[in-house]
Structure formats: C-alpha cells, structure tokens
Scaffold this motif. Structure first.
Motif, PDB file in Angstrom:
ATOM      1  N   GLU A 179      -8.511 -10.576   1.677  1.00  0.00           N
ATOM      2  CA  GLU A 179      -8.611 -10.570   0.215  1.00  0.00           C
ATOM      3  C   GLU A 179      -8.224  -9.210  -0.330  1.00  0.00           C
ATOM      4  OE1 GLU A 179     -12.424 -13.540   0.098  1.00  0.00           O
ATOM      5  OE2 GLU A 179     -12.601 -11.574  -0.887  1.00  0.00           O
ATOM      6  N   ARG A 182      -4.494  -8.172  -0.264  1.00  0.00           N
ATOM      7  CA  ARG A 182      -3.713  -8.806  -1.338  1.00  0.00           C
ATOM      8  C   ARG A 182      -4.006  -8.118  -2.658  1.00  0.00           C
ATOM      9  NH1 ARG A 182      -4.607 -14.352   1.355  1.00  0.00           N
ATOM     10  NH2 ARG A 182      -3.087 -13.970   2.993  1.00  0.00           N
ATOM     11  N   TRP A 183      -5.288  -7.779  -2.841  1.00  0.00           N
ATOM     12  CA  TRP A 183      -5.676  -7.097  -4.068  1.00  0.00           C
ATOM     13  C   TRP A 183      -4.968  -5.750  -4.166  1.00  0.00           C
ATOM     14  CZ3 TRP A 183      -8.425  -2.479  -4.739  1.00  0.00           C
ATOM     15  CH2 TRP A 183      -8.837  -2.229  -6.051  1.00  0.00           C
ATOM     16  N   ARG A 185      -2.103  -4.951  -2.851  1.00  0.00           N
ATOM     17  CA  ARG A 185      -0.691  -5.229  -3.144  1.00  0.00           C
ATOM     18  C   ARG A 185      -0.499  -5.466  -4.647  1.00  0.00           C
ATOM     19  NH1 ARG A 185       4.229  -4.054  -1.409  1.00  0.00           N
ATOM     20  NH2 ARG A 185       4.727  -4.022  -3.616  1.00  0.00           N
ATOM     21  N   ARG A 186      -1.387  -6.290  -5.224  1.00  0.00           N
ATOM     22  CA  ARG A 186      -1.288  -6.583  -6.665  1.00  0.00           C
ATOM     23  C   ARG A 186      -1.513  -5.313  -7.482  1.00  0.00           C
ATOM     24  NH1 ARG A 186      -4.450 -11.053  -5.557  1.00  0.00           N
ATOM     25  NH2 ARG A 186      -6.254 -10.085  -6.543  1.00  0.00           N
ATOM     26  N   LEU A 187      -2.540  -4.529  -7.041  1.00  0.00           N
ATOM     27  CA  LEU A 187      -2.848  -3.282  -7.747  1.00  0.00           C
ATOM     28  C   LEU A 187      -1.624  -2.375  -7.756  1.00  0.00           C
ATOM     29  CD1 LEU A 187      -5.265  -1.544  -8.943  1.00  0.00           C
ATOM     30  CD2 LEU A 187      -5.314  -0.460  -6.706  1.00  0.00           C
ATOM     31  N   HIS A 188      -0.963  -2.294  -6.614  1.00  0.00           N
ATOM     32  CA  HIS A 188       0.212  -1.441  -6.534  1.00  0.00           C
ATOM     33  C   HIS A 188       1.326  -1.975  -7.415  1.00  0.00           C
ATOM     34  CE1 HIS A 188       3.921   0.253  -4.792  1.00  0.00           C
ATOM     35  NE2 HIS A 188       3.183   1.330  -4.743  1.00  0.00           N
ATOM     36  N   ASP A 189       1.482  -3.300  -7.466  1.00  0.00           N
ATOM     37  CA  ASP A 189       2.506  -3.879  -8.345  1.00  0.00           C
ATOM     38  C   ASP A 189       2.224  -3.546  -9.801  1.00  0.00           C
ATOM     39  OD1 ASP A 189       3.716  -4.869  -6.126  1.00  0.00           O
ATOM     40  OD2 ASP A 189       2.918  -6.900  -6.339  1.00  0.00           O
ATOM     41  N   ASP A 190       0.926  -3.414 -10.151  1.00  0.00           N
ATOM     42  CA  ASP A 190       0.559  -3.098 -11.542  1.00  0.00           C
ATOM     43  C   ASP A 190       0.764  -1.625 -11.867  1.00  0.00           C
ATOM     44  OD1 ASP A 190      -0.109  -5.681 -11.945  1.00  0.00           O
ATOM     45  OD2 ASP A 190      -2.275  -5.398 -11.742  1.00  0.00           O
ATOM     46  N   HIS A 192       2.063   0.969  -9.727  1.00  0.00           N
ATOM     47  CA  HIS A 192       3.240   1.610  -9.142  1.00  0.00           C
ATOM     48  C   HIS A 192       3.073   3.056  -8.752  1.00  0.00           C
ATOM     49  CE1 HIS A 192       6.439  -1.162  -8.753  1.00  0.00           C
ATOM     50  NE2 HIS A 192       6.087  -1.763  -9.871  1.00  0.00           N
TER      51      HIS A 192
END
Lengths: 368, 277, 292
Positions: A179, A182-183, A185-190, A192
């Motif tokens: 979990e 993935r979180w 990864r999403r945080l990094h996408d937000d 950067h």
C-alpha cells in the motif's frame, strides 16, 4: 533539483563501502538504489544526505553536487535534504504535530515562519499523509505504516530540495508495504520532488522507481529503467538479483553452448570461445512438453508440483545430470501437459542469458 | 495481599515467600516500626518542640541545603561524565568508568578522612583554595564536598544506559531537518534524558540527606553552623534523649519515604518513556 | 526483515568524520572538565589515602598493624561480614525466587519494602536497634533479666550490618531473574527434574554473575559500614570497634599514619570490589552476546 555524485570512495577500516561511484539523478526523478546488504547503497544515500562524508584525498576527488553546485563538505544540517530512516527515527517525546513542525521551529529567527504559518503548513502535511485527526498522538500510539508517513511528512515540512529514503518500507509487513509504496509513487507524481530511495527488494524497486540503480560490492553495476534492467541485465549478478532465476553450468564454443547432453543455440553476443559458461533463464521463459520439440529439448522428471496460487510451480530434475531447476506454467498449460510428479517431460529454453562463468555469484537452489 | 494470582507448576512459592516476609519483618519492618511507636509516646507538643528547636532547624537547613546543592552539582557533572564516557574515546576511559562507582564501594569513614585531609587548610586542594579565600573543611562547603562525593555515581549510572541506547538515527533525523548540534542536544537529547536525570538527582539527594560517615570528619560539627541532622540524632542519643532522637529520626524517615515514592514514580515514568518507541 | 549492515553505522567513537559529532575543541573541553571534576572528587582522595598511609615510610605503615587493638578491629569486621553476607545471600535468592518466578498480589510493594534500608539514614538504622534492644528499649528489661547483651556488643554490630546490607543481593537478582522468566525452569520440570535439581542446575548457572556481583557489593558495604555500627557499638577499644570505627578513633587521636593505614586496607578492598565488578560485568556481557 538534480543530484550528482562523482568518484565517491568510502572505506570503513578495511572495508570498502563505495568504490569510485558516480551517478547523476535528474530533477524530479524517482530513483531506486537496489542491491544486497553491504553493497554500499545506504552509504551512498547517507553521503548524498551529508550524514557521512566520502574519503578525502582520493584520486580523482570525491564530489557531491546539488543542482551542479558542490556540497561535498556541507553537513546534513545545511543541505536541506529530506531524509526518511528505515526505523523512522521519530522524536518520541514530541507529538505527531510537533515532529512535523520540528524542522520549521528550529530555524533561526530571521527565516522562521510565524506560528500561524507553521500550523497551516503542518495541517496541510497531515492531510497529505491522511493522518489529520492524529496530530496530537505520540509516535508510540501509531502503527508502523503511520509512523513512516509521519517521518515522510516531517522530512517534507522543510521543503527539501531532494528526498532521500533509506529502506522506507523495510520494517513493515507485506501488505502495508505494498500500500505504502503505491502511495509513495502517487505522492511523487503529485509533488515531483527529486527522490532517491534505497531498497534490497527488487519488486519494490521495479514497481516504484523511474530508474533503478543496481549496486554490488561498492560499485554501480547497472543503471536503467525498470524494464530495461529486468530484460537486459548487464551481468550475471543483476540477472540473479532481479527475480527468480535458474542456472545451468556449461561450456561454450563457436556460438553454441552445451550443458549436460544438450546443446543450445545462443543468439547472444558471446564472443568467448571454448570457455566455461553460466546459462541463466527465468522459470517462466520455458516451454514444457510431453514429447521433444527438437535437439534443444532437455529431458527432465517432475519431482514436485506446487499448485497453490495463480501459477503452477514445478520442481524438475534433469535426466542427464540430475540437476534440479524450477519452471512456472499457467494453469492452462499445466492442464494441457497432463503429467504428474514422477513422470517425464521435455523442457525448451525460450530465453537464456549466457555469461562467462563467474563462480563468485551466489546461485539459487536449483543450480547444477 | 501476597496471595497468588494463578497456579504455577514451579515449586517453592509458600516456602520462599514465607521466608522472605519473615526475614523482612524481623530485620526491617519490626525495627523500623519501633521508631514510630517510640515517637507516639511523646505528646504532639513535645514532638513539635523536639523537631523545631532552633538547633534542629539549623541542622535541617544545612542538611537539606547542602544535599540540594550536592545533588545539583551531581546532576550537571553526572550528565557531563556520562556523556564523555559514552560518546568519546580517550585514554583511560574504561578505568575511569569503573572508578565512578568508588563512592559506592569506599567506606564512608575512609572517604571522610581522605576528603578532610586534602581539603583542610593545609591540604593539597585546601591550601590553594584557602589562598583564594575559600575555606572548605569545617564549613558548610566541606559538607557540600562530602555529599557531592557520595552522590557522584547516581546520575552517571542512571543516565549512562539511556545515553547508550539513544538511537543515532534520531540525532541524524534532527540534523537533516536543519538542527544545529546545540539544538539537537537541548531539543532532542536532553528531553529524552530528563526522566533518568531526575531519577539520579532524587537518588543522590536522598542519599545525601541521610549521610553521616563522610560528613562528620570534614564538617567540624559546630552546633547551629556545621551540624547535620544525622549527627544531631547521635548527639541526642549520647545524651540518653531517646525520644528526642527518635522524633528527629521520624522526620527524616518520612522525608526519605516520600523521596523513595518519588523515585519509584520517576523510574516508572522513565521506563515507560524508554519503551515507547 | 532486512538488517542494516553494521558497516553503515560505524562505531560512534571511530576516527571517521560524522555528521552528528561535536567539533574536536568541544570534545576536548568536555573531557577536560569531566576529568577535573573526577580528579577533585575521586582520584585525589584516592591518592591521598595511600600517600598519608605511607607518609612516614613502610615501617611505620606496617607498625600500625602490629597493634593488638587494630587486629581486633579487623577480626570483628570479618566476623560481622561473615555472618551478614551469607544471611542476606540466602534471603536475596529466596526473595528473588518468590518474586521472579510467581505472580502474586502486592509484588511491587514487596520490592519497595526490600529496598527500604537503602533510603534509611545509617544513623537511623542503628537507632532502631537501640530502641528495640537498648537498656531502655522494648526488649531491654527482658534481656537484662536473662543476661543478654546486644547493644554495645557484637550482636548489635552484626544486626546493624545485616540491616544496611539487606537489599544488595535481592536487588541484583530480582530484575535479572524477572528478565529470564520461568520457561527454562518449567522445561526442566517437564524433563523430570525435582524442584531442587531445577534450582541448582538451571537457575543458579543462569544467575551466577548477578549473584556474585550482589555478594561483592554486599560484602564491601558490610565491611565498610560506619554510621549504623557507630550507634550500636559503644566504641569499646579492642572489643566492639570495627575497622571504620577504629579509623575514626585513630584519626581523632591525630594518629594519622595508623588511621590511613587501616583506611588503605578498606580502600584496597573497595578497589578489588570495583575490579571484580568490572570483571563480572564483562563476563556477563560476554555470555549475553550472541556467539558467532
């Protein structure tokens, strides 16, 4: 902000943790340092953070650059690199809120935000890590996954130029681990932010990172996007380290490799002639049949079949030299095969990698 | 009380607990209760005048004051010594580490005559201090010196293990957030050490209050000036004023028990603090 | 779980430059202050004992021990310790067994009560026995009738010594045995050992270092106790003076060489105690460390 290290060398007594390591991480990248323990990945991360310093007086000189400016001798407190520790290192005498606020509160008066700003900033971060109701708790009252998220928020509070994570999910159980990565990864996408994380778990590195840096014995052995290092491993070590692998020992001569009673055609770039060879293949890169498909087929007996899970895992024993190896079939293929443990099958290797034999590399239980 | 919560397979519960209670009662509880019962033969007025006589009050001031100063000195220097022993490598460290316990092992009378000799006006340290106009032996400062000596190991030994167990990553985390060395010390390390510091302080203070052997040589024992309460108890005893001596003893005992309770609470807090990570 | 490489965290004291270490001048200053403090309070007093004892040469030093009264004080000290230490040893083991191996109500209270003598002033420790056994004490008249003498006699000295050294062995063993739990003893019982065999063959080997440490400390205190013994002794030369009490008398008579000569014996005992303590801790740590 980009991060670069040049010619890093670091020794602890007689042990060489890093041996002339150079690496550039571009702005906004998420990079995984992957390797077994003792490979130097944590030391590299700590040197980037300013928690450790490279050996002085090496030739050429070790350098650490942030945004192309040298910071080699700057201590951690002056680098503004956010660092998340494997065991979180939360301040247990402070609440979650105060842990996150710490980096802001200790700034010199001139640059310290006022209380209202600190409060707003910490509240935002608590929302970001989805722990907004828990600001008044103490670290001891949180679960492992929650603590790691607080540690991340604490590092992010000072608006670091780079985020460094040392085995961020290493101490968590398997489900929370999945979990949380993935979180991340999403945080990094937000947001950067340039991020480097250390892991010994290849699955984690391949799933989360933009680029994977594979390390072994103080050196970088391969750098590339996850699919590239997985599909085109630079050497036997990387092949071995990334995922399950079988190894057959053999000899190679003139583009052909022989192992046991079987000869295999190799399309690989194998310029060595008449040398010992190590033939690697992944358990799923095979075809298993009841009759030989050609001269390359290896006869083997089924010793054990593990039917639990989406794939059927077979443990096979070669007829010619009793070497054991493992293959994976999907359930459909297993049904079509219609063979039971104890019966004989033929195995065709679909994709192999052949390296000049290197006995120093650990091989798995199914090697010959 | 003292009944079993569950049945265990191990033998010897009745025997060992029975003997423990018997021996405890015989050696400790019965004699201690004698002090309280003896005091109850006094009327309240007698008791009150015995424990508030001017000479007695002066001895309280000296005993509590010097103990408080000594415990404070041990708080500061104990932290420093523990820090140096845990964090730094230097020649003779392990010998010094072992010698810190000397005040526990050295008989108080020996400590008393040794300290008196070196802090006397003609002693190794007393002479240079006298040249500076500081008289140590036979003054309250001498009492302070003796009490500092006997309380020296407490803070060191309570702080040392906590400091050793302190996670290096916690300090590194603070550094990576921009904290200076001093900020890390007083905002992270010091709060984590506080329970053990207070425990060591309270132990040193409690020990100093009751101390006798090391003080009587160096203090000079002048009534109203350098007479500590334990000495006053002995003086009363030698004058066959058993009730008066016992009244003073009861005051000291009550204070000691309160301190013991405080120390137990501090240790409980400290262990809870340690575990919570 | 993945264990971080020990090499990632080199020893704190290594010569490697570390991000969280003080600059050398701070380090040197702190070590300097600590050494000055310890010098004034530990090293110089320690050196003073031996310097004063040998101030008039070795012959004067040894002459101090040819005195009959001095020898009597050494003898009495040994007797008191020889009685007090074994009694408190038996008590300590018994109490630790009851507390560590069983669950019962009031356990914490019991532990606190065992520690009680530590928080009682030595003077009061002596006083309470005077109140019980002194001429005007509870049992005084009865003892007078039966011609028994405790106060101002050897039994009083022994009792006071037992009281002040009461918790030493117990307080070493209780936390140690609590930490060890009772699974090993239970395993021995399931294998058919009797309770007594279990105790000697399983428990004692596990607690031997703690036991030895407690006995060493108990003995040091028993031989060195001053305040409590002073109250009950009566200071009869050659009869009821222990070594510490004899030191006081010699010192007050300005016989400094003899006073410090006797003191040097007790100081040596203290140093041996510290040495043994360090050795015991070293052994216990070596046994605790996982073997490779």
């Amino acid at each position: 902000m980009s991060v670069e290290v040049r010619h890093l060398t670091k020794t602890f007594g007689k042990f060489t943790a890093l041996n002339d390591v150079s690496l550039r991480v571009e702005s906004g990248e998420l990079v995984a340092l992957l390797g077994p323990s003792g490979s130097g990945k944590t030391t590299l991360l700590r040197i980037v953070a300013g928690l450790e310093f490279p050996d002085a007086g090496t030739n050429p000189a070790s350098q650490v650059l942030y945004h192309d400016e040298e910071v080699t001798n700057l201590p951690a407190s002056q680098r503004r690199a956010g660092f998340a520790f494997q065991h979180y290192a939360l301040f247990r005498h402070l609440t979650v809120f105060e842990n996150i606020a710490f980096g802001l509160r200790i700034r010199p008066k001139a640059t310290r935000p006022d209380d209202a700003t600190i409060h707003r900033r910490v509240t935002e971060l608590l929302q970001l890590i989805q722990l907004d109701p828990l600001g008044n708790r103490y670290p001891s009252q949180l679960s492992g996954g929650q603590r790691q998220r607080v540690a991340l928020a604490r590092a992010l509070a000072v608006e670091p130029k780079v985020l460094l994570l040392d085995e961020p999910f290493g101490a968590l159980d398997a489900k929370v681990r999945k979990e949380l990565r993935r979180w991340l990864r999403r945080l990094h996408d937000d947001i950067h932010i340039t991020s480097i994380f250390v892991t010994h778990d290849q699955e984690e590195a391949l799933e989360v990172a933009d680029r994977v840096v594979v390390m072994n014995e103080g050196r970088i052995v391969q750098v590339g996007p996850p699919h590239e290092v997985y599909d085109q491993p630079a050497n036997a070590f990387v092949f071995n380290f990334l995922g399950n692998v079988n190894l057959f020992q053999g000899r190679m001569a003139g583009g052909r490799v022989s192992t046991g009673d079987t000869e295999i055609f190799v399309t690989d770039e194998s310029d060595a002639t008449d040398a010992e060879a190590a033939i690697y293949f992944r358990p799923h890169d095979v075809r298993v049949t009841t009759e030989p498909m050609g001269q390359n087929s290896i006869p083997a007996r089924i010793r054990h079949a593990n039917l639990a899970g989406p794939l059927v895992r077979l443990e096979l024993e070669r007829i010619d030299n009793q070497g054991r190896f493992e293959v994976e079939l999907n359930r459909e293929q297993w049904k079509t095969l219609a063979r039971q443990p104890g019966e004989q099958v033929y195995v065709d290797l679909q994709r192999v990698r052949v390296f000049a034999a290197d006995r120093t590399i650990p091989v798995n239980d199914f090697s010959i | 009380m003292f009944t079993r919560r569950r049945h265990d397979v191990l033998p010897g519960f009745r025997l060992t607990l029975g003997y423990t209670l018997f021996y405890l009662g015989l050696i400790v509880l019965l004699p201690l209760s004698a002090a309280f019962i003896k005091t109850s033969t006094l009327t309240w007025e007698q008791f009150w005048s015995a424990v508030t006589a001017p000479r007695v009050l002066a001895s309280y001031r000296l005993t509590f004051g010097a103990s408080l100063f000594a415990a404070t000195a041990n708080l500061i220097f104990g932290l420093l010594v523990a820090w140096v022993l845990v964090r730094y490598e230097f020649w003779g460290r392990s010998i010094i580490d072992a010698l810190v316990d000397l005040p526990f092992a050295l008989p108080t009378a020996v400590a008393g005559i040794a300290l008196t000799t070196i802090y006397a006006p003609n002693g190794w340290l007393g002479a240079p201090l006298a040249a500076l106009g500081i008289k140590v032996a036979f003054t309250p400062i001498g009492v302070f010196i003796a009490l500092t000596f006997i309380g020296l190991p407490f803070v060191v030994r309570t702080v040392q293990p906590v400091l050793e167990d302190l996670d290096a990553e916690v300090e590194e985390a603070a550094a990576s957030l921009g904290a200076t060395r001093w900020q890390i010390f007083h905002r992270i390390i010091l709060p984590l050490l506080t329970p053990s510091l207070l425990t060591g302080f309270a132990m040193a203070f409690a020990r100093a209050l009751g101390e006798y052997g090391s003080v009587v040589f160096i203090s000079g024992n002048l009534p109203m000036k350098t007479e500590i309460t334990p000495l006053l108890i002995i003086t009363k005893l030698e004058q066959y004023d058993y009730a008066g001596a016992t009244a003073l003893a009861v005051v000291m005992l009550v204070v000691s028990f309160c301190l013991l309770f405080t120390i137990n609470m501090l240790q409980w807090w400290s262990s809870r603090f340690q575990r919570s990570n | 779980m993945h264990a971080p490489s020990p090499l990632a965290h080199p020893a704190k004291s290594g010569s490697q430059r570390r991000a969280t270490a003080e600059p050398p001048w701070v380090r040197r200053t702190l070590i300097g202050i600590a050494l000055v403090f310890l010098g004034g309070f530990l090293f110089i007093p320690l050196a003073a004992v031996f310097t004063e004892a040998l101030a008039k040469g070795f012959s004067a030093y040894f002459a101090a021990f040819s005195d009959r009264v001095t020898m009597a004080s050494i003898e009495l000290t040994l007797i008191a310790a020889a009685i007090a230490v074994p009694l408190n040893l038996v008590f300590g083991v018994t109490a630790a067994w009851a507390i560590a191996k069983f669950d019962f109500y009031g356990k914490n209270l019991l532990i606190t009560l065992i520690d009680l003598p530590f928080s009682v002033s030595p003077v009061i420790s002596g006083l309470i026995y005077v109140l019980l056994f002194g001429a005007q004490g509870w049992f005084g008249p009865w003892m007078m009738d039966h011609d028994l003498k405790i106060i101002f006699a050897i039994p009083g000295i022994v009792l006071a010594t037992i009281f002040v050294t009461f918790p030493f062995v117990a307080r070493e063993l209780i936390p140690l045995m609590q930490a060890q739990g009772r699974t090993e003893e239970e395993a021995a019982l399931t294998l058919g050992a009797t309770g007594w065999q279990t105790f000697w063959r399983v428990t004692v080997p596990n607690i031997k270092w703690g036991l030895l440490y407690g006995v060493i400390l108990c003995n040091a205190r028993a031989m060195g106790e001053f305040g409590a013994v002073s109250v009950v002794s009566g200071h009869i030369r050659g009869r009821t003076n222990t070594m510490p009490l004899h030191i006081e008398i010699l010192y007050n008579e300005y016989n400094f060489v003899a006073a410090f000569a006797v003191a040097s014996l007790l100081t040596l005992l203290a140093l041996v105690t510290l040495g043994l303590k360090t050795w015991v801790q070293f052994n216990a740590a070596a046994e605790d460390a996982p073997s490779h």
